[in-house]
Design a protein around this motif. Structure first.
Motif, PDB file in Angstrom:
ATOM      1  N   LYS A  72       0.809  -1.245  -0.074  1.00  0.00           N
ATOM      2  CA  LYS A  72       0.075   0.015  -0.120  1.00  0.00           C
ATOM      3  C   LYS A  72       1.089   1.230   0.072  1.00  0.00           C
ATOM      4  CE  LYS A  72      -3.315   0.028   2.914  1.00  0.00           C
ATOM      5  NZ  LYS A  72      -4.249  -0.255   4.478  1.00  0.00           N
ATOM      6  N   THR A  73       2.029   1.309   0.715  1.00  0.00           N
ATOM      7  CA  THR A  73       2.872   2.309   0.654  1.00  0.00           C
ATOM      8  C   THR A  73       4.220   2.062  -0.077  1.00  0.00           C
ATOM      9  OG1 THR A  73       2.063   2.835   2.828  1.00  0.00           O
ATOM     10  CG2 THR A  73       4.255   4.109   2.218  1.00  0.00           C
ATOM     11  N   PRO A  74       4.243   2.588  -1.446  1.00  0.00           N
ATOM     12  CA  PRO A  74       5.568   2.028  -2.140  1.00  0.00           C
ATOM     13  C   PRO A  74       6.768   2.486  -1.572  1.00  0.00           C
ATOM     14  CG  PRO A  74       3.700   2.788  -3.654  1.00  0.00           C
ATOM     15  CD  PRO A  74       3.328   3.159  -2.199  1.00  0.00           C
ATOM     16  N   ALA A  75       7.772   1.696  -1.704  1.00  0.00           N
ATOM     17  CA  ALA A  75       9.190   2.172  -1.394  1.00  0.00           C
ATOM     18  C   ALA A  75       9.604   3.562  -1.960  1.00  0.00           C
ATOM     19  CB  ALA A  75      10.111   1.174  -1.503  1.00  0.00           C
ATOM     20  N   ALA A  76      10.157   4.372  -1.137  1.00  0.00           N
ATOM     21  CA  ALA A  76      11.032   5.571  -1.588  1.00  0.00           C
ATOM     22  C   ALA A  76      11.915   5.310  -2.901  1.00  0.00           C
ATOM     23  CB  ALA A  76      11.510   6.524  -0.573  1.00  0.00           C
ATOM     24  N   THR A  77      11.697   6.065  -3.883  1.00  0.00           N
ATOM     25  CA  THR A  77      12.628   5.718  -4.883  1.00  0.00           C
ATOM     26  C   THR A  77      14.131   6.847  -4.383  1.00  0.00           C
ATOM     27  OG1 THR A  77      11.998   7.658  -6.264  1.00  0.00           O
ATOM     28  CG2 THR A  77      10.878   5.563  -6.604  1.00  0.00           C
ATOM     29  N   VAL A  78      15.138   6.245  -5.399  1.00  0.00           N
ATOM     30  CA  VAL A  78      16.227   7.091  -5.353  1.00  0.00           C
ATOM     31  C   VAL A  78      15.948   8.511  -5.464  1.00  0.00           C
ATOM     32  CG1 VAL A  78      18.591   7.636  -6.399  1.00  0.00           C
ATOM     33  CG2 VAL A  78      17.803   5.119  -5.764  1.00  0.00           C
ATOM     34  N   GLN A  79      15.271   8.861  -6.555  1.00  0.00           N
ATOM     35  CA  GLN A  79      14.856  10.234  -6.615  1.00  0.00           C
ATOM     36  C   GLN A  79      14.236  11.070  -5.712  1.00  0.00           C
ATOM     37  OE1 GLN A  79      16.171  11.826  -9.917  1.00  0.00           O
ATOM     38  NE2 GLN A  79      16.010  13.408  -8.210  1.00  0.00           N
ATOM     39  N   GLU A  80      13.384  10.360  -5.247  1.00  0.00           N
ATOM     40  CA  GLU A  80      12.433  10.853  -3.930  1.00  0.00           C
ATOM     41  C   GLU A  80      13.416  11.367  -2.814  1.00  0.00           C
ATOM     42  OE1 GLU A  80       8.107   9.033  -5.275  1.00  0.00           O
ATOM     43  OE2 GLU A  80       9.437   7.905  -3.564  1.00  0.00           O
ATOM     44  N   HIS A  81      14.193  10.292  -2.432  1.00  0.00           N
ATOM     45  CA  HIS A  81      14.940  10.340  -1.289  1.00  0.00           C
ATOM     46  C   HIS A  81      16.144  11.592  -1.461  1.00  0.00           C
ATOM     47  CE1 HIS A  81      17.262   9.588   2.365  1.00  0.00           C
ATOM     48  NE2 HIS A  81      18.231   9.321   1.799  1.00  0.00           N
ATOM     49  N   LYS A 158      23.212   7.618   4.860  1.00  0.00           N
ATOM     50  CA  LYS A 158      22.961   7.509   6.306  1.00  0.00           C
ATOM     51  C   LYS A 158      21.867   8.196   6.735  1.00  0.00           C
ATOM     52  CE  LYS A 158      24.940   9.920  10.373  1.00  0.00           C
ATOM     53  NZ  LYS A 158      26.056  10.749  10.877  1.00  0.00           N
ATOM     54  N   HIS A 159      21.162   9.035   5.892  1.00  0.00           N
ATOM     55  CA  HIS A 159      19.737   9.639   6.310  1.00  0.00           C
ATOM     56  C   HIS A 159      18.769   8.669   5.686  1.00  0.00           C
ATOM     57  CE1 HIS A 159      20.308  13.636   7.962  1.00  0.00           C
ATOM     58  NE2 HIS A 159      21.585  13.718   7.268  1.00  0.00           N
ATOM     59  N   ALA A 160      19.118   7.925   4.620  1.00  0.00           N
ATOM     60  CA  ALA A 160      18.218   6.849   4.184  1.00  0.00           C
ATOM     61  C   ALA A 160      18.282   5.734   5.338  1.00  0.00           C
ATOM     62  CB  ALA A 160      18.650   6.323   3.040  1.00  0.00           C
ATOM     63  N   VAL A 161      19.009   5.364   5.924  1.00  0.00           N
ATOM     64  CA  VAL A 161      18.952   4.320   6.914  1.00  0.00           C
ATOM     65  C   VAL A 161      18.283   4.960   8.153  1.00  0.00           C
ATOM     66  CG1 VAL A 161      20.456   3.134   8.678  1.00  0.00           C
ATOM     67  CG2 VAL A 161      21.362   3.453   6.485  1.00  0.00           C
ATOM     68  N   ALA A 162      18.368   6.257   8.702  1.00  0.00           N
ATOM     69  CA  ALA A 162      17.849   7.004   9.820  1.00  0.00           C
ATOM     70  C   ALA A 162      16.344   6.858   9.418  1.00  0.00           C
ATOM     71  CB  ALA A 162      18.397   8.323   9.924  1.00  0.00           C
ATOM     72  N   ARG A 163      16.035   7.124   8.179  1.00  0.00           N
ATOM     73  CA  ARG A 163      14.589   7.312   7.796  1.00  0.00           C
ATOM     74  C   ARG A 163      13.861   5.898   7.690  1.00  0.00           C
ATOM     75  NH1 ARG A 163      13.685  10.337   2.649  1.00  0.00           N
ATOM     76  NH2 ARG A 163      11.425  10.642   3.503  1.00  0.00           N
ATOM     77  N   GLY A 164      14.575   4.901   7.763  1.00  0.00           N
ATOM     78  CA  GLY A 164      14.130   3.663   7.936  1.00  0.00           C
ATOM     79  C   GLY A 164      13.761   3.118   6.416  1.00  0.00           C
ATOM     80  N   LEU A 165      14.396   3.718   5.335  1.00  0.00           N
ATOM     81  CA  LEU A 165      14.324   3.408   4.093  1.00  0.00           C
ATOM     82  C   LEU A 165      15.263   2.235   3.522  1.00  0.00           C
ATOM     83  CD1 LEU A 165      14.133   7.044   2.491  1.00  0.00           C
ATOM     84  CD2 LEU A 165      12.338   5.597   3.018  1.00  0.00           C
ATOM     85  N   ARG A 166      16.404   1.843   4.513  1.00  0.00           N
ATOM     86  CA  ARG A 166      17.328   0.852   3.922  1.00  0.00           C
ATOM     87  C   ARG A 166      17.639   0.302   5.348  1.00  0.00           C
ATOM     88  NH1 ARG A 166      20.368   0.847  -0.316  1.00  0.00           N
ATOM     89  NH2 ARG A 166      21.705  -0.715   0.378  1.00  0.00           N
ATOM     90  N   PRO A 167      18.417  -0.778   5.368  1.00  0.00           N
ATOM     91  CA  PRO A 167      18.903  -1.443   6.616  1.00  0.00           C
ATOM     92  C   PRO A 167      20.480  -0.782   6.757  1.00  0.00           C
ATOM     93  CG  PRO A 167      18.793  -3.273   5.245  1.00  0.00           C
ATOM     94  CD  PRO A 167      17.984  -2.039   4.655  1.00  0.00           C
TER      95      PRO A 167
END
Length: 374
Positions: A72-81, A158-167
């Protein structure tokens, strides 16, 4: 509007996976056992089928909820992040001394991230970017630029990890490359040869850069009004935001002659800029205040063209001196011919540290020392 039509082709579907057709599109949903509540699963049949299959395999509400939420909530894309980082985080970044980043630096970072997003796959989920993809991007650049990309991307992920977008951060496992300066310095004979072959407008620009010791962006932005009462006022745009780079230069004979040549240029007309060129056709770019105004890239390209046409340097293009080396040559001339100290050159260049000035001067040419021997 009529009711949505029940989609009946359900052969080999998991139990309680249903679909409705609205117009030309099919929408999937999961009916929770023991209830009449439906969970919408979107239009991706493969993802919907997988989610329901996981539910029946494990039959644990937490697992199916996690899968359904992911659908229901698609993963954030590279461009979006990357866009989020540019809009939210980048304006808040500071230098090591706690100062805001200069406008030019922010512009360069944005351009770097746009290019990186294209290379990594702008529409790819940020969680799918691999270490190998990062390594391939870094390997496509010379060491110095590669390390700049590595430092910036490390913060982005680093911010992608902090935002929970990747481990994990895929940049951390890469290694910074050793950088050795290989670009040759511009010597005075080569400068003179280029100046001799140059059109008058470019010769004036070269003289102004050589004796003012200012950066390309500041040279092309010098205005006629900046020269008054025998003083040239310069705002160094790269460091102005750091609380420095505001210079009031009292010129000596060399710089005075360069300024006079620009002011008395027969083609200046009413152009408010010291460095100018009458175009073959009137330029109408939005950034131009006057049709005769020049961009920094224009004088860099002209320098490169003349340098290569004259065959002054028998080496790889990446090793040949660029327009920026005029600044180092000028500093060396002030020190060696006019007897200036490093501190005096530093003040005119507008460097915040003497170490930066020495980095410009100490590699400029080989210094032969006369000694006696028995």
């Amino acid at each position: 509007m009529g009711r949505a039509r029940e989609y009946t082709a359900r052969r080999n579907w998991p139990d309680r996976l249903y679909a409705r057709q609205r117009g030309q599109r099919v929408y999937y949903y999961f009916r929770i056992p023991g209830t009449r509540r439906d969970v919408p699963l979107g239009t991706d049949f493969k993802a919907a089928k997988q989610a329901v299959a996981i539910y029946w395999a494990q039959n644990t509400p937490d697992d199916v909820t996690r899968v359904l939420n992911r659908i229901k909530t698609p993963a954030a894309t590279v461009q979006e992040h990357f866009n989020w980082f540019v809009e939210t985080e980048l304006p808040e970044r500071r230098t090591r001394k706690g100062r805001p980043l200069a406008a030019k630096t922010l512009y360069e970072y944005r351009a770097m991230l746009d290019h990186a997003a294209t290379h990594l796959g702008a529409e790819r989920a940020v969680s799918e970017v691999t270490r190998r993809a990062i390594a391939e991007l870094l390997e496509s650049y010379p060491p110095r630029m590669s390390n700049r990309y590595r430092s910036l991307l490390s913060q982005v992920f680093k911010h992608a990890v902090a935002r929970g977008l990747r481990p994990d951060n895929p940049v951390d496992a890469t290694i910074a490359r050793q950088h050795t300066v290989t670009r040759r310095r511009l010597d005075k004979p080569s400068f003179d040869a280029i100046r001799e072959a140059a059109d008058p407008w470019f010769a004036r620009a070269m003289d102004l850069a050589l004796w003012s010791l200012q950066r390309r962006e500041d040279v092309v932005q010098m205005r006629v009004d900046d020269w008054h009462d025998d003083v040239l006022s310069v705002r160094q745009r790269k460091v102005e935001g750091h609380g420095s780079g505001l210079l009031r230069i009292t010129p000596g004979n060399k710089l005075y002659a360069a300024l006079t040549a620009c002011l008395n240029s027969p083609e200046r007309d009413d152009c408010p800029f010291l460095v100018h060129r009458k175009p073959v056709r009137r330029a109408t770019a939005a950034w131009r205040e006057h049709p005769f105004q020049l961009a920094g890239e224009t004088i860099s390209r002209e320098f490169t063209r003349l340098r290569d046409e004259l065959n002054l340097y028998d080496c790889e293009p990446a090793q040949r001196p660029t327009w920026h080396e005029i600044r180092a040559l000028g500093g060396d001339l002030y020190r060696e011919q006019l007897g200036w100290t490093d501190a005096q050159v530093q003040a005119l260049m507008g460097h915040t540290t003497i170490e930066m000035t020495k980095a410009y001067l100490d590699r400029h040419g080989e210094r032969w020392q006369d000694v006696n021997a028995g």
